[in-house]
Design an enzyme around this catalytic site. Sequence first.
Site, mmCIF file in Angstrom:
data_model
loop_
_atom_site.group_PDB
_atom_site.id
_atom_site.type_symbol
_atom_site.label_atom_id
_atom_site.label_comp_id
_atom_site.label_asym_id
_atom_site.label_seq_id
_atom_site.Cartn_x
_atom_site.Cartn_y
_atom_site.Cartn_z
ATOM 1 N N GLY A 1 8.296 -2.732 -8.054
ATOM 2 C CA GLY A 1 8.617 -1.553 -8.871
ATOM 3 C C GLY A 1 9.819 -1.813 -9.768
ATOM 4 O O GLY A 1 9.838 -1.424 -10.941
ATOM 5 N N ARG B 1 -1.028 -18.535 8.570
ATOM 6 C CA ARG B 1 -0.789 -17.545 9.628
ATOM 7 C C ARG B 1 -2.055 -17.158 10.383
ATOM 8 O O ARG B 1 -2.019 -16.965 11.598
ATOM 9 C CB ARG B 1 -0.150 -16.299 9.011
ATOM 10 C CG ARG B 1 1.252 -16.586 8.538
ATOM 11 C CD ARG B 1 1.795 -15.473 7.683
ATOM 12 N NE ARG B 1 3.133 -15.824 7.198
ATOM 13 C CZ ARG B 1 3.806 -15.097 6.307
ATOM 14 N NH1 ARG B 1 3.287 -13.994 5.814
ATOM 15 N NH2 ARG B 1 5.009 -15.476 5.939
ATOM 16 N N GLU C 1 2.481 -5.284 -2.884
ATOM 17 C CA GLU C 1 1.581 -5.291 -1.732
ATOM 18 C C GLU C 1 0.462 -4.268 -1.872
ATOM 19 O O GLU C 1 -0.598 -4.418 -1.276
ATOM 20 C CB GLU C 1 2.362 -5.074 -0.419
ATOM 21 C CG GLU C 1 1.505 -5.377 0.811
ATOM 22 C CD GLU C 1 2.232 -5.205 2.135
ATOM 23 O OE1 GLU C 1 3.478 -5.163 2.141
ATOM 24 O OE2 GLU C 1 1.548 -5.115 3.166
ATOM 25 N N GLY D 1 10.348 1.980 -5.455
ATOM 26 C CA GLY D 1 11.583 1.273 -5.824
ATOM 27 C C GLY D 1 11.748 -0.036 -5.089
ATOM 28 O O GLY D 1 12.867 -0.482 -4.862
#
Lengths: 248, 586
Positions: free
Chosen positions: B15, B285, B377, B11
């Site tokens: 999603g 990064r 992800e 969720g």
Amino acid sequence: MKEVYFKIKRCLQRGRDSYWEEFVIPYRSEMTVVTALREIQKNPVNARGQKTTPVVWECSCLEEVCGACSMIINGRARQACSAFVARLEQPILLEPLSKFPLVRDLKVDRLEMSQNLRRVKSWIPVDGTHDVGPGPHQSVRHQQRVYQLSRCTHCGCCLEACPQVNPHNDFVGAYVISQVRWLNRLPSGALNAEDRVDALMASGGLSECSQAQNCVKVCPKGLPLAESIIEMQKSATLRLFKRSLGIS
Amino acid sequence: MLRPRAIVVGGGISGLMASLRIAELGGHVTLLSTLSLHRSGSVTLQEGINAAMDTKKEGDSPERHFQETIRGGDFLAHQPPVKRMCEAAPGLIHMLDRIGVPFHRTEEGWVDFRRLDGSLYHRAAFAGTTTGQHTHHALAGQIRHHESKGGVTLYEGWEFLSAVLDDQLMCRGVVAMNRASMEIRAFKADAVIFCTGGLGMIYGGSTPAILSTGSAAGVLYQQGVYYANGEFIQIHPSTFTGPDKSFLISEAVVSEGGRYYVLRDKEPWYFLEEWYPPYGNLVPRDIATRAILKVVENFHLGIEGEKEVCLDVSHRDPDSLYSRLGGIVETYRKFAGQDPCRGPMRVRPNVHYSMGGLWVDSCRQMTNIPGLFAAGECDYQYHGANCLGGNALLSSLYGGRVAGESAFCYIKGLEKGTDSVDEGYFTREIKKQTEDNQKILQKQGSVNPHRLHQQLGTLMRENVMTIRHNKVLAETDEKLQEMMEQWENNLTMTDVTHWANDELIFARHLRSMLHLARVITLGAFRRNESRGAHYKPECPDRDDNYWLKMTKAKYTEKGPEFSYEEVDTSLMRPCVRDYTTSGVLV
């Protein structure tokens, strides 16, 4: 400080007897209630040296934006992840929120919070997620106001503190009213503002608030909940007035 | 044909986006979420969402966004899907703006943009430093709307256990368990989309939420889904260590004027500004992280001998900081006990994001198992060897949307729907998972699962972080196998009840984490080059002749089996990735 004393109210399952269990946890600097509960997971032994089960509670982000780890700590509803042990009086008493059905130990079932949001149509009806160009203009000042209201984490603390949230009524609670205020203030949400106000005027809505203002005191995000309730009450009055004149 | 039925597991932002698209197209979605929606890890995303709208007339364009993303990821991402994502980004920002995300505004009232790492352009739309939270809340509202219209059925508090595959290895549904009652049941659908997030917990106390264990991805990997580019783990340059986790200090701080420095001869040395003049504190990064390590390890200039450097934004006006960085200011005040408006923050690199994930095809987000999709992800698609700030949220939104649409089309094209599939597949899978739980509950060895997890986190943090050595990686893999052995034969369950047993669920997650830890470690061991977040001093350069390819790990009983896939570089030729000059992008 070398050790921290906890008294945790435990219950295996709704309907079963609850009991207090004490724990002594080695102190670590900057430790929070969550740190202590995680220590218990690693070594589930109570203060009397007896083996026990790890304490069940809910947590997710551990940085006070997900609202999961609400519980009653020394009598006050708050987030466990930001409850620093060094600032709490001992023994530290941990109890589950009392206004929700208990699941186990410190975990409660807050699903009704989503249902309450559905009751007031807490969404912006859009034609679709496809690109139909930019949304309406908003001033910087206006954005700052709605941004503040949009920070609610649905933690449930305002419901726990509210005297009107009890088995005798179905008050939706301050967070729902604040959510409506947020949506109604958005230029795209304002188009359906009246539907949401109507929903708040139904049973369990605005009229249930008794102005105790406890919600404001416990909100971890410092949302202006009392102000939101007053503003929505004004909208409701205006709505009644318009209806009585037959102009809506 | 009946209404197409899909399941979305997870969720979070991707999603919700996937569910929304399916419901909008007229399908029905069963949305399973392990916690209630608002507890999703997506709410912790901070800095913004990239979309090249060039509202500041800097010459930005989706093409520039694409080029910077590919270069930022050290050329390891398939280029066409990245290009499509960058082109779709402005439309996604418009959509979020319409559904109520309180994006910061310019004086004229348009959406404002900030500059993030690896970019020379103001490209990230943002809502303070809690962009993820606001995006998630607005999307959750849309889901409630579809729920009220019958397009979505929400199951909150259900833990995914396994996918149901038929004998043709097509995905026909999932088996899940209620986290309170422990009821195990099957959910049927013609397609399943997994949006189950990252795996930061493999490294112990990292920046992601506590449920980011990669558990679902680990289960699917064991069921035959390929896991790609596992070795690419992003170490974020600026985090601070709190009592229970690491807290992210995102590039939002730098974009508001934050500067990294250490004291050299009692004077502040702004090392990133000196080494990378055009990008300064906004280098990608992976580069910032290695620069910080160089300063603290090679030059021994960390604050008070710690591996920390200063990130200072206190020279800026506190009111503006609070309005634009509110979330970070509040978090640092609360959890570090210092005020970033009054003095420098102390930061150190820590694990933040997984570029690797479930392998999906480049058009549909479908894994190698038909009917099984992944987005967010937990897929590997959009970042290559390093993720740029503002692209993680974008890829979650875009990947979710693509997965939703393509799952819908896939179902429309199916010859045989799940309703005509033998019931036995579902009952057998329920039985298997029930027995698995019983077996775990009977474990009465001597190792507590949470302690074993602590060992795993320490091992991975020490050995498979920013700088990697083959000898150490090989030893780590042996230790991981010992830990798996411990899990199998020496685990102890202190809680054996059949009601809200979180320890059982955690033990299952831990098993997944161990499998994926091996994928990460061995993937790193095999990749003898340095690229993006993966750095090996033994082979410090990028080797495009041999390693311009994706790692694909396939589960076998003996351990991961590796194969490699050529990178689609059809749109932009790989070139030297150099941030010391602004360089002219091809």
